[in-house]
Design a protein around this motif. Structure first.
Motif, PDB file in Angstrom:
ATOM      1  N   THR A   1     -48.842 -18.647   2.180  1.00  0.00           N
ATOM      2  CA  THR A   1     -49.105 -19.593   1.102  1.00  0.00           C
ATOM      3  C   THR A   1     -50.128 -20.642   1.538  1.00  0.00           C
ATOM      4  O   THR A   1     -51.050 -20.991   0.786  1.00  0.00           O
ATOM      5  CB  THR A   1     -47.802 -20.287   0.674  1.00  0.00           C
ATOM      6  N   ALA A   2     -49.967 -21.147   2.747  1.00  0.00           N
ATOM      7  CA  ALA A   2     -50.915 -22.144   3.254  1.00  0.00           C
ATOM      8  C   ALA A   2     -52.326 -21.567   3.343  1.00  0.00           C
ATOM      9  O   ALA A   2     -53.315 -22.213   2.961  1.00  0.00           O
ATOM     10  CB  ALA A   2     -50.460 -22.647   4.627  1.00  0.00           C
ATOM     11  N   ASP A   3     -52.427 -20.320   3.837  1.00  0.00           N
ATOM     12  CA  ASP A   3     -53.751 -19.683   3.917  1.00  0.00           C
ATOM     13  C   ASP A   3     -54.348 -19.501   2.525  1.00  0.00           C
ATOM     14  O   ASP A   3     -55.538 -19.752   2.305  1.00  0.00           O
ATOM     15  CB  ASP A   3     -53.637 -18.329   4.615  1.00  0.00           C
ATOM     16  N   HIS A   4     -53.512 -19.039   1.587  1.00  0.00           N
ATOM     17  CA  HIS A   4     -54.006 -18.811   0.225  1.00  0.00           C
ATOM     18  C   HIS A   4     -54.421 -20.133  -0.421  1.00  0.00           C
ATOM     19  O   HIS A   4     -55.435 -20.199  -1.123  1.00  0.00           O
ATOM     20  CB  HIS A   4     -52.914 -18.144  -0.609  1.00  0.00           C
TER      21      HIS A   4
ATOM     22  N   ILE B   1     -51.715 -20.254  -8.215  1.00  0.00           N
ATOM     23  CA  ILE B   1     -52.788 -20.952  -7.514  1.00  0.00           C
ATOM     24  C   ILE B   1     -54.143 -20.404  -7.949  1.00  0.00           C
ATOM     25  O   ILE B   1     -55.089 -21.148  -8.232  1.00  0.00           O
ATOM     26  CB  ILE B   1     -52.607 -20.819  -5.989  1.00  0.00           C
ATOM     27  N   ASP B   2     -54.245 -19.070  -8.027  1.00  0.00           N
ATOM     28  CA  ASP B   2     -55.512 -18.448  -8.434  1.00  0.00           C
ATOM     29  C   ASP B   2     -55.887 -18.856  -9.853  1.00  0.00           C
ATOM     30  O   ASP B   2     -57.055 -19.161 -10.139  1.00  0.00           O
ATOM     31  CB  ASP B   2     -55.401 -16.923  -8.347  1.00  0.00           C
ATOM     32  N   LYS B   3     -54.903 -18.855 -10.759  1.00  0.00           N
ATOM     33  CA  LYS B   3     -55.190 -19.208 -12.154  1.00  0.00           C
ATOM     34  C   LYS B   3     -55.682 -20.649 -12.255  1.00  0.00           C
ATOM     35  O   LYS B   3     -56.664 -20.939 -12.964  1.00  0.00           O
ATOM     36  CB  LYS B   3     -53.939 -19.005 -13.001  1.00  0.00           C
TER      37      LYS B   3
ATOM     38  N   SER C   1     -60.858 -24.353  -0.837  1.00  0.00           N
ATOM     39  CA  SER C   1     -62.278 -24.149  -0.567  1.00  0.00           C
ATOM     40  C   SER C   1     -63.040 -23.786  -1.840  1.00  0.00           C
ATOM     41  O   SER C   1     -64.152 -24.262  -2.075  1.00  0.00           O
ATOM     42  CB  SER C   1     -62.444 -23.044   0.475  1.00  0.00           C
ATOM     43  N   ASN C   2     -62.408 -22.952  -2.690  1.00  0.00           N
ATOM     44  CA  ASN C   2     -63.057 -22.565  -3.950  1.00  0.00           C
ATOM     45  C   ASN C   2     -63.225 -23.760  -4.880  1.00  0.00           C
ATOM     46  O   ASN C   2     -64.241 -23.889  -5.571  1.00  0.00           O
ATOM     47  CB  ASN C   2     -62.250 -21.467  -4.643  1.00  0.00           C
TER      48      ASN C   2
END
Length: 687
Positions: A479-482, A342-344, A488-489
């Motif tokens: 996972t939902a929070d992340h 997700i971050d990538k 948002s990003n």
């Protein structure tokens, strides 16, 4: 340790005991000796490699400090008095030397003139920085370069680098705490030495080309690591050597500790062997082997392997604990990979739909779920409300479609509620399509809040009859929070992009507003250039650059008088020369902004011609960037199809004829072909 004495009254018992002890201890002792020898060597090798890696890291730190000094020297002309502290961190003295010999001090004492050979002058003339050593003080290192200026007079910027900054004495030192280091040139000229031994040079310099070495200083053994600092290409100076010393006894301390611990472990193993030999040897060894196999599987990241022991004792409980730990590690390992994905995707600015599909797919695989759905909620604009859904066996089916959830239903969720569970099929139809509700058990709905605002739902369901564990629910909650943070990003990145584009559009309108004849010109050029770029199959990055360059291509006209822009008659040679300067002016205006670096060639070249008769550089053919060649067609077409103070707008057919007639002359023929094909299909492109 209590041992029943009756056990040793039997010869068979004594024979078995002695045989077991000898059979167990002899291999253990031999293996212990070999292991101690091998591990000791490995620890020593690891220590030497660690020292070398620390040396290499310090080499990179020194080189990075040189690059930062170079950047600071480049910015000398732009620094204010308040920013002098940035210079004093890196330099003892800074000044400018002019061709006539004049010296202008900026910081510290004046720097003496230095005679440079032809090779050094060639390096400076190439626009690079040059490192030199003061003639009477090798530890005094001077960095010089020509100032980046439009002035015809060349100014030589000179700076004496602070030794404590360059060598990392004040900060940036990643070497072991008890180590010392020295820096010498290839000719063994010392530049710095933190080694407090008079004979260090005689002992160390013969080993300066060796990766590892051991030397003796004042009767004490030291480990030596050496590495080159490559300077010739970047700074025109002979390369340096960094030599790092570490006391051998300090470096070997882990080996000594290991030997002590190893001996204690061997002694303990002896006692354990004696004790365990008296109690069910076979039954004890089999569980140990099974657990060792489980550890090996875990080390290979095979977290699905399970240790199976049915001894009815502590080994069985240990196996159960090991299996539980392996399962939890597997889940957390998968979860970390999930978060990394997700971050990538977020950092790479992937579209929200792509991130949502990846998240749904990986959540189904990692958590063994029948259904995973992400609801994108937008109460203000229901047209943006979407559902991204994966369901079914195996890879299953993934769909995305508009999906609006009633505002009253959404009021059920609040930030303090981790999730809600739903089993009623009629209620579930408010959240999920009916086709995914077959063979689905309890559905857990996780709200996604950002700054107390509900922006989405993360819905999951396992197979019927198998409720989701608390561990799985907790991981899904994380996972939902992340995902909410990533969401948002993504929105923030898009908002920043819209802000940037809006700023460029405002700037373009401000430029166009200088003359009533050019109102809307930049926006029309952008619209035409974008469709040409897409017609020619340019990448998204290239299309983005075309959009930016089209909006800003005439920004240089800020420097052109309105009287010239609005003059109804023929321009004089001087006025025409002023008009021709606007691409260069535009490039200079945008050059300080790093984000516009890639569009500078397009702004400068949009008046170049395919046949080489354009300006300002007279480039020919493909020497002109493709994006600039596209801008040239769009710019000229809009100009001839719009009113100007010296003439009326030409009819569209005549304007197209002018563009077509200049294929191979003023314009790239391929760009003209793409433009003509588009104009035959899209009448709305007409000015």
């Amino acid at each position: 340790m209590y041992v029943e004495t009756n056990l040793f009254r039997s010869k068979i018992a004594r024979r078995i005991f002695v045989t077991f002890i000898v059979s167990a201890l002899v291999p253990v002792i031999v293996l212990a000796a070999l292991s101690m020898f091998q591990v000791s060597r490995q620890l020593e090798r690891t220590g030497r490699e660690a020292l070398y890696r620390a040396t290499r890291n310090h080499v990179y730190a020194i080189f990075e400090h040189l690059l930062l000094c170079e950047d600071e020297l480049k910015l000398v002309d732009h620094r204010s008095m308040r920013e002098r502290i940035r210079q004093t961190e890196k330099f003892n003295a800074i000044g400018r030397r002019y061709p006539d010999g004049r010296y202008e001090a900026i910081l510290g004492d004046p720097i003496s003139a230095i005679d440079l050979n032809d090779q050094a002058m060639t390096h400076l003339e190439s626009g690079k920085s040059l490192l030199v050593l003061a003639e009477n003080d090798p530890g005094k290192i001077i960095l010089m370069r020509y100032a980046d200026s439009a002035s015809a007079e060349k100014r030589l910027l000179m700076g004496t680098i602070r030794g404590d900054y360059l060598w990392g004495l004040s900060r940036g030192n990643t070497l072991p705490a008890v180590s010392a280091f020295a820096v010498v040139t290839r000719n063994q000229l010392p530049l710095y030495s933190g080694i407090h031994a008079p004979s260090w040079a005689a002992a160390c310099l013969p080993h300066m080309d060796e990766k590892h070495a051991q030397v003796t200083l004042d009767g004490k053994d030291w480990w030596l690591a050496s590495s080159l600092i490559f300077l010739q290409a970047q700074f025109g100076m002979e390369d340096w050597y960094l030599m790092v010393l570490q006391p051998a006894d300090y470096a070997m301390a882990p080996v000594a500790r290991f030997k002590l611990i190893f001996l204690l472990v061997v002694a303990l193993a002896f006692l354990l062997v004696v004790a365990m030999s008296l109690f069910n040897l076979r039954r004890s060894l089999e569980p140990i082997d099974a657990l060792k196999a489980g550890v090996r599987h875990m080390m290979r990241k095979n977290f699905s392997h399970r240790v199976r022991i049915s001894s009815g004792d502590e080994f069985e409980a240990l196996a159960d604990g090991f299996n539980d730990m392996s399962r939890q590690l597997g889940s957390h390992f998968q979860f970390l990979n999930f978060q990394a994905m997700i971050d990538k995707s977020t950092l790479m600015a992937h579209p929200f739909s792509t991130i949502a599909e990846q998240t749904v797919t990986m959540a189904r695989e990692n958590f063994k779920l029948n259904v995973v759905a992400i609801h994108r909620i937008n109460i203000e604009d229901p047209d943006e409300a979407m559902i991204y859904l994966g369901y079914g066996a195996g890879k299953g089916t993934f769909i995305s479609r508009p999906w609006v959830i009633d505002k009253v239903i959404l009021e059920t969720f609040h930030p303090a509620l981790p999730y809600i569970s739903v089993t009623d099929a009629l209620v579930l139809m408010d959240y999920l399509p009916v086709e995914c509700l077959n063979n689905v058990g309890r559905v857990a709905l996780f709200p996604i809040f950002v700054k107390a605002q509900l922006i989405g739902l993360f819905s999951v369901a396992g197979p019927p009859g198998r409720p989701l564990s608390e561990e799985t629910l907790n991981l899904v909650r994380q996972t939902a929070d992340h995902f909410g943070v990533a969401w948002s990003n993504v929105k923030m990145i898009k908002a920043l992009r819209r802000l940037t584009l809006g700023s460029m559009q405002a700037l373009a309108r401000a430029v166009d507003a200088k003359s009533p004849w050019t109102a809307g010109h930049s926006a029309r050029v952008m619209r035409i250039a974008l469709v040409i770029a897409r017609q020619m199959g340019l990448s998204e990055d290239q299309i983005d650059r075309v959009q930016q360059a089209a909006l800003l291509h005439d920004i240089g006209k800020i420097g052109v008088s309105s009287a010239i822009l609005d003059k109804p008659g023929r321009l004089t040679d001087a006025e025409f020369a002023t008009i021709r300067s606007h691409p260069v002016i535009g490039e200079k205006i945008l050059a300080p902004i790093g984000a516009f670096k890639k569009i500078l060639p397009m702004v400068r070249q949009h008046h170049e011609r395919w046949d080489g008769k354009g300006y300002p550089d007279g480039l020919v053919g493909e020497d002109i960037t493709l994006e600039a060649r596209i801008l040239a067609v769009a710019d000229v077409y809009d100009a001839v199809a719009s009113d100007r103070p010296y003439r009326k707008a030409m009819p569209i057919s005549k304007a197209m004829g002018i563009v077509a007639s200049e294929a191979g002359g003023q314009f790239d023929p391929e760009v003209v072909d793409a433009f003509m094909a588009l104009m035959s299909q899209k009448a709305d492109l007409a000015a």
